[in-house]
Design a protein around this motif. Structure first.
Motif, PDB file in Angstrom:
ATOM      1  N   GLU A 198       5.725 -38.654 -33.962  1.00  0.00           N
ATOM      2  CA  GLU A 198       4.817 -39.152 -33.564  1.00  0.00           C
ATOM      3  C   GLU A 198       3.642 -40.517 -34.925  1.00  0.00           C
ATOM      4  O   GLU A 198       3.494 -39.566 -35.804  1.00  0.00           O
ATOM      5  N   THR A 199       3.562 -41.570 -34.496  1.00  0.00           N
ATOM      6  CA  THR A 199       2.844 -42.228 -35.408  1.00  0.00           C
ATOM      7  C   THR A 199       1.938 -42.636 -34.729  1.00  0.00           C
ATOM      8  O   THR A 199       1.572 -42.761 -33.411  1.00  0.00           O
ATOM      9  N   ILE A 200       0.418 -42.941 -35.637  1.00  0.00           N
ATOM     10  CA  ILE A 200      -0.422 -43.322 -35.022  1.00  0.00           C
ATOM     11  C   ILE A 200      -0.325 -44.841 -35.048  1.00  0.00           C
ATOM     12  O   ILE A 200      -0.706 -44.958 -36.899  1.00  0.00           O
ATOM     13  N   PRO A 201      -1.219 -45.857 -34.129  1.00  0.00           N
ATOM     14  CA  PRO A 201      -1.297 -46.894 -34.830  1.00  0.00           C
ATOM     15  C   PRO A 201      -2.003 -47.510 -35.080  1.00  0.00           C
ATOM     16  O   PRO A 201      -2.901 -47.230 -35.117  1.00  0.00           O
ATOM     17  N   THR A 202      -1.634 -48.764 -36.099  1.00  0.00           N
ATOM     18  CA  THR A 202      -3.131 -48.723 -37.748  1.00  0.00           C
ATOM     19  C   THR A 202      -3.669 -50.066 -37.958  1.00  0.00           C
ATOM     20  O   THR A 202      -4.519 -50.306 -37.071  1.00  0.00           O
TER      21      THR A 202
END
Length: 85
Positions: free
Chosen positions: A63-67
């Protein structure tokens, strides 16, 4: 002097992805390549490097975290031209 990890001196070809790393930074790019390169680490001179490439897929978070960083190539989004991001 021979490098301690020679596999970091080439591009690994895996499932349609060309992957390179220096042990700190990794780059993976979807790319068409000759099937003969599949599963091999190839140098810029075309030589095959013997060894096991690191588990590059395991290094990518599930899962990625919006930057909020702009990911579009520059020039693609004309509406932002000349504006601070």
């Amino acid at each position: 002097k021979e490098p301690r990890r020679p596999m970091f001196g080439g591009v690994y070809h895996d499932g349609g992805m060309a992957v390179a790393t220096n042990g700190v930074v990794m780059f993976a790019h979807k790319e068409a390549y000759d099937e003969a390169k599949e599963g091999k680490i190839i140098t810029s001179k075309g030589d095959v490097i013997e060894g096991k490439f690191p588990d590059w897929r395991g290094a990518i978070p599930k899962e990625t975290i919006p930057t909020g960083l702009q990911t579009e190539p520059l020039g693609k989004n004309e509406s932002r031209k000349g504006k601070k991001i």
